[in-house]
Scaffold this motif. Structure first.
Motif, short mmCIF file in Angstrom:
data_model
loop_
_atom_site.label_atom_id
_atom_site.label_comp_id
_atom_site.label_asym_id
_atom_site.label_seq_id
_atom_site.Cartn_x
_atom_site.Cartn_y
_atom_site.Cartn_z
N ALA A 1 0.85 -1.19 0.00
CA ALA A 1 0.00 0.00 0.00
C ALA A 1 0.89 1.24 0.00
CB ALA A 1 -0.91 0.00 1.22
N ASP A 2 0.61 2.17 -0.91
CA ASP A 2 1.39 3.40 -0.99
C ASP A 2 0.44 4.54 -1.33
OD1 ASP A 2 3.18 5.44 -1.44
OD2 ASP A 2 4.60 4.24 -2.59
N ILE B 1 1.24 5.48 -11.89
CA ILE B 1 2.16 5.63 -10.76
C ILE B 1 3.60 5.56 -11.22
CG2 ILE B 1 2.97 4.45 -8.67
CD1 ILE B 1 0.13 3.86 -7.94
N SER B 2 3.87 4.76 -12.24
CA SER B 2 5.25 4.63 -12.73
C SER B 2 5.80 5.94 -13.26
CB SER B 2 5.32 3.57 -13.82
OG SER B 2 4.40 3.86 -14.87
N PRO C 1 7.83 7.32 -9.67
CA PRO C 1 8.61 6.17 -10.18
C PRO C 1 9.36 5.40 -9.11
CG PRO C 1 9.64 8.26 -10.79
CD PRO C 1 8.29 8.59 -10.24
N ASN C 2 9.58 6.00 -7.94
CA ASN C 2 10.30 5.30 -6.86
C ASN C 2 9.35 4.63 -5.87
OD1 ASN C 2 12.88 6.08 -7.81
ND2 ASN C 2 12.63 8.11 -6.86
N SER C 3 8.07 4.58 -6.21
CA SER C 3 7.09 3.97 -5.31
C SER C 3 7.35 2.48 -5.13
CB SER C 3 5.68 4.18 -5.87
OG SER C 3 4.74 3.35 -5.24
N ALA D 1 7.59 -3.35 -6.81
CA ALA D 1 7.00 -4.68 -6.66
C ALA D 1 6.55 -5.25 -8.00
CB ALA D 1 5.83 -4.63 -5.69
N LEU D 2 6.05 -4.38 -8.87
CA LEU D 2 5.52 -4.83 -10.16
C LEU D 2 6.60 -5.03 -11.21
CD1 LEU D 2 2.27 -2.67 -10.48
CD2 LEU D 2 2.41 -5.15 -10.12
N ARG D 3 7.77 -4.47 -10.99
CA ARG D 3 8.81 -4.52 -12.02
C ARG D 3 9.19 -5.96 -12.42
NH1 ARG D 3 12.33 -0.86 -9.95
NH2 ARG D 3 11.26 0.82 -11.03
N PRO D 4 9.44 -6.89 -11.48
CA PRO D 4 9.75 -8.26 -11.91
C PRO D 4 8.60 -8.92 -12.65
CG PRO D 4 10.39 -7.90 -9.62
CD PRO D 4 9.56 -6.73 -10.02
N LEU D 5 7.37 -8.64 -12.23
CA LEU D 5 6.21 -9.23 -12.91
C LEU D 5 6.13 -8.75 -14.35
CD1 LEU D 5 2.72 -9.82 -11.46
CD2 LEU D 5 2.89 -8.57 -13.62
#
Length: 425
Positions: A363-364, A378-379, A383-385, A390-394
């Motif tokens: 949650a952010d 959000i990206s 961008p540092n959220s 968390a979503l980057r590897p996915l």
């Protein structure tokens, strides 16, 4: 084609004689048709299949011969020639050379066509022998690269992909995740990605991106066979270089009952323009929900760390496995409940669903607020959220051949036994 060019091509194969290539052309101009026929005579041994038509006729063909070497298409009359060209490249065999012809003499159009995977483009009227030289150059390039596609064209020629993002409960951040994934995926692949909000009445995707919702989406779902490049250009709203979005704001009193396979037919039509589609799947419309999941190649199921959330995640997992058994299913946890304070842990979710949790989205609220204020993903807004991290590897693994699900071990907790009881019903 000149004798010198033919000799050069023969020499490149160490003196071995090559068989005639398989070629098809769709051309509406009679003069161009005659010159193409003459130029292709030697490489096809007079067996080129030259038809009167344009790229629309080529797009109507559902199954191309796997041994097709060359396709020439007339882009004249196309409302969006680049979009149609990209759609055609996804349909023809990967090693097929595609050359466009048309009356627009514009270097920007040429570059756009090369970017989507075309091998050449000639503006009409072209001189005698021009098509022969273009074909020869393309054949020589294919021989040198072993049929490999130019950089940037490989993605366009790959199979269409639809990622369906669905939440087990309201408030788990399904729309936020869909928008963020779409934006990150487009930026990573340098490829246009389309977001579609299938909640026609209460969807918030367009609102989150500060874009105009278009009422025509319902009609498009009802009559997907009428979708063309011009329609998509008008309905798909552009957010940035790689991100487009499509959504509606139908009145709550307006009833809409989707006909069988409506969502699947709609997605296939839109895939003529966009290879990657990220669909925000509604929870309140079981008909559309089932149809979108059925048409998806990838599914992201998001649950919060609560008993009701995991219960509904079990149900949706069963539905996904039933209607889309070949789709790549991924599980994520999200929502307002902090994983450290929740009675339900991530390991409990994994044991109940009998598979690993692929992504834990934190949650952010500050990042989410910044995204709403700027009307951006959000990206881009933050961008540092932690959400982006968390979503980057996915996102990185979405366009890679993925492995199957892994067993998360035997269920032993009360929550796991509860999940097992649901599966038996």
């Amino acid at each position: 084609m000149s004798a010198t060019a033919t000799q050069q091509r023969s020499a490149s194969s160490a003196g071995e004689e090559k068989s005639a290539i398989s070629a098809t052309a769709f051309v509406s101009d009679s003069t161009a048709m005659a010159r193409i026929s003459a130029d292709l005579f030697s490489v096809t041994l007079g067996k080129a299949n030259i038809r009167d038509g344009t790229i629309d006729a080529a797009l109507a063909i559902g199954d191309w011969p796997r041994d097709l070497d060359l396709l020439i298409v007339d882009l004249g009359g196309a409302a969006d020639p680049v979009a149609d060209a990209a759609a055609l490249k996804t349909a023809v065999p990967g090693g097929c050379i595609v050359i466009g012809v048309g009356r627009i003499n514009d270097v920007a159009l040429y570059r756009d066509l090369m970017a989507v995977g075309f091998n050449d483009y000639l503006s009409m009227p072209f001189a005698e022998g021009a098509m022969g030289r273009a074909v020869e150059r393309s054949l020589e390039q294919r021989d040198r690269t072993g049929g490999a596609l130019p950089q940037g064209a490989a993605a366009k020629a790959a199979k269409p992909r639809t990622l369906a993002v669905i939440g087990a409960r309201g408030g788990v951040g399904t729309t936020t995740a869909a928008v963020t994934i779409g934006a990150m995926l487009g930026a990573r692949l340098r490829e246009e990605v389309l977001l579609i909000d299938f909640d026609l009445h209460y969807g918030s995707l367009m609102l989150a991106l500060d874009l105009e919702a278009v009422d025509a989406l319902r009609e498009a779902l009802d009559q997907p066979d009428r979708i063309d490049a011009l329609f998509i250009q008008q309905v798909a709203q552009k957010k940035n270089e790689y991100l487009y979005a499509m959504g509606a704001e139908e009145a709550p009193t307006g009833g809409f009952q989707a006909r069988p396979h409506a969502a699947g037919d709609f997605l296939r039509s839109v895939h003529r323009r966009f290879r990657w589609i990220v669909a925000d799947v509604p929870r309140g419309d079981p008909v559309i929900q089932r149809q979108v999941l059925e048409a998806a190649t990838d599914i992201l199921l998001i649950t919060d760390l609560s008993l009701p959330g995991v219960r509904d995640a079990v149900r949706l997992q069963q539905l996904a496995q039933e209607v889309a058994p070949t789709a790549q299913l991924r599980i994520a946890t999200s929502g307002a409940i902090d994983a450290r304070r929740s009675a339900v842990k991530v390991d409990d979710v994994a044991r109940t669903l009998k598979r690993k949790v692929d992504c834990q989205i934190p949650a952010d609220s500050s990042a989410a607020l910044a995204a709403v204020n700027f009307g951006k993903p959000i990206s881009e807004a933050a961008p540092n959220s932690g959400i982006v991290k968390a979503l980057r590897p996915l996102v990185a693994g979405l366009d890679q051949p993925g492995g199957g699900e892994r067993d998360a071990g035997k269920a032993s907790s009360l929550l796991a036994r509860f999940g097992q009881r649901l599966k038996k019903k």
